[in-house]
Write a protein that holds these residues in place. Structure first.
Motif, short mmCIF file in Angstrom:
data_model
loop_
_atom_site.label_atom_id
_atom_site.label_comp_id
_atom_site.label_asym_id
_atom_site.label_seq_id
_atom_site.Cartn_x
_atom_site.Cartn_y
_atom_site.Cartn_z
N LYS A 83 0.76 -1.32 0.19
CA LYS A 83 -0.14 0.03 0.00
C LYS A 83 0.81 1.25 -0.03
O LYS A 83 0.55 2.27 -0.71
CB LYS A 83 -0.85 0.06 1.28
N SER A 108 -9.73 -5.05 -2.37
CA SER A 108 -10.32 -4.02 -1.87
C SER A 108 -9.07 -2.75 -1.52
O SER A 108 -9.36 -1.62 -1.62
CB SER A 108 -11.06 -4.18 -0.66
N GLN A 112 -8.24 0.88 -3.16
CA GLN A 112 -7.86 1.89 -2.34
C GLN A 112 -6.70 2.80 -2.67
O GLN A 112 -6.52 3.91 -2.42
CB GLN A 112 -7.91 1.51 -0.77
N CYS A 113 -5.81 2.06 -3.37
CA CYS A 113 -4.51 2.53 -3.86
C CYS A 113 -4.84 2.86 -5.48
O CYS A 113 -3.66 3.21 -6.09
CB CYS A 113 -3.29 1.45 -3.86
#
Length: 334
Positions: A83, A108, A112-113
Motif C-alpha cells: 500500500k 479492496s 484504495q490505492c
C-alpha cells in the motif's frame, strides 16, 4: 561437421525463426521485478528502494510494471508495504502499475490505492495450489472468480497468471490440457490476458510447443503472455518457441530477480536486460533503453548485495553509455 549439418536441418524445420521480426515487429515486455522479483528475497527491501526501482524502470521505457502484492504479510513479508509503495510512486502517464491480489480483501486494498489493473494467480497443479493457496485448483478458481467479477464490474482490468504450466515441484509434469482448461476459465472470467508461467523453470522449447498447441485451441495468441524462469538456462529458447506461435507479450524481471517461496530450487525470472538484447538482435522493437535497464538492474543488485543474474548486465562494460551503440552491437552480434 555433423553438428552444423544437423543445426541447418533444424532451422529449416522452423522457417518462422528467419522471418520472426516480420510477424512479431513489436514485443510488449511486462516487468515483474518489483513484485515477483523481490518477493523471495531474504533481505528486506525498504519502500523507498522499491519506489526508486519502479521509477528507474519507467524511465527506461517500460509501460507495464507490476509494483506490489496484497497477499497476507504473514506469508510474504517482503510485500507487506504494498500500500505504501502504490501510494508513493510518481505515476507516469501511459505506464501501467498492476498489483497481485489473492482475494476480495486484497482487491479492496488495491482499489484504495487506485490500482487500474489487478492480477489473479491460480496454480496449474493440485500440489502447488495446496502449497501456494491452501486450496484445490477448483476452489482457487472459484475464489478468483469473485475477484474478477468485482473488478469487471468496477471497470478494473484483470490479468490471469497460471503457475507451474510445464512442471510442478510436488506433482511432476503437468498436463497441457489442464493448463488449457484453466486458461479458458480465466478468459471466461474476464481476464484480458493470461500469463503462462513455468514457475520452476523446467520447460524446454519442445515442452513449451506442446503446451501452446493445446492452449491455443482455447485462446488467441494476443490473449496470452509468456513467463519463464531460467533455472535450467532455457528461458530464451523457450521464449523463441513461444514467439513462433505469434505470442507477443513476455514477462521478465530486472536483473533476473525472482523465485518462488513455494518452489524450492527455482531460480529467477528471465532477465529483462537479456530479453531486450535478445529481441534487438532479432530486429524486434521494444522501445526500451537498454542502458537505463542495466542501470536499474545494477541499482537493485547493489542494494541486495549480490551479483546480477543478467548475463547482459554482467557483460556490458561502462563504456556503453549510449543506447544506440548497444542496439547496434546486439544487431550485429554473431
Amino acid at each position: 561437421m555433423n553438428f552444423i549439418t544437423n543445426s541447418l536441418k533444424l532451422s529449416r524445420n522452423f522457417p518462422s525463426i528467419r522471418n520472426l521480426s516480420a510477424s512479431t515487429s513489436q514485443v510488449r515486455i511486462y516487468e515483474v521485478g518489483p513484485r515477483d522479483g523481490l518477493q523471495n528475497e531474504s533481505k528486506l527491501v525498504p519502500t523507498d528502494v522499491k519506489v526508486e526501482l519502479i521509477h528507474k524502470l519507467a524511465e527506461a521505457g517500460l509501460k507495464d510494471i507490476e509494483s506490489a502484492s496484497f497477499v497476507s504479510p504473514k506469508w510474504v513479508k517482503q510485500m507487506a508495504d504494498g500500500k505504501d509503495v502504490m501510494n508513493t510512486i510518481k505515476r507516469v502517464p501511459g505506464v501501467n502499475y498492476p498489483v497481485l491480489v489473492p482475494n476480495l480483501k486484497g482487491y479492496s486494498i488495491a482499489r484504495q490505492c487506485n490500482a487500474e489493473e489487478v492480477a489473479i494467480f491460480p496454480a496449474g497443479s493440485e500440489g502447488f495450489s495446496q502449497k501456494n493457496l491452501n486450496c484445490s485448483v477448483e476452489e482457487g478458481l472459484r475464489r478468483f472468480k469473485e475477484v474478477a467479477d468485482q473488478a469487471v464490474k468496477d471497470g478494473v482490468r484483470v490479468r490471469g497468471y497460471v503457475s507451474c504450466v510445464v512442471g510442478c515441484p510436488y506433482d511432476g509434469p503437468v498436463s497441457p490440457k489442464a493448463i488449457a482448461k484453466i486458461t479458458e476459465d480465466l478468459l471466461s472470467m474476464g481476464c484480458y490476458e493470461v500469463s503462462l508461467g513455468d514457475t520452476i523453470g523446467v520447460g524446454t522449447a519442445g515442452s513449451v510447443q506442446r503446451l501452446l498447441r493445446e492452449v491455443l485451441t482455447v485462446a488467441k495468441p494476443e490473449q496470452l503472455a509468456l513467463h519463464f524462469h531460467d533455472t535450467y538456462g532455457q528461458g530464451l529458447s523457450n521464449l523463441l518457441a513461444g514467439l513462433e506461435f505469434g505470442i507477443t507479450t513476455v514477462d521478465s524481471s530486472i536483473s533476473g530477480l525472482g523465485g518462488c517461496p513455494y518452489a524450492r530450487g527455482a531460480s529467477g525470472n528471465l532477465a529483462t536486460e537479456d530479453l531486450v538484447y535478445f529481441l534487438y538482435g532479432l530486429g524486434v522493437n521494444t522501445d526500451l533503453d537498454l542502458v537505463k535497464l542495466v542501470e536499474a538492474g545494477r541499482y537493485i543488485s547493489n542494494f541486495l548485495g549480490k551479483p546480477t543474474e543478467s548475463k547482459v548486465n554482467r557483460a556490458l562494460s561502462d563504456r556503453f553509455k549510449n543506447h544506440k551503440d548497444v542496439v547496434q552491437m546486439a544487431s550485429c552480434a554473431v
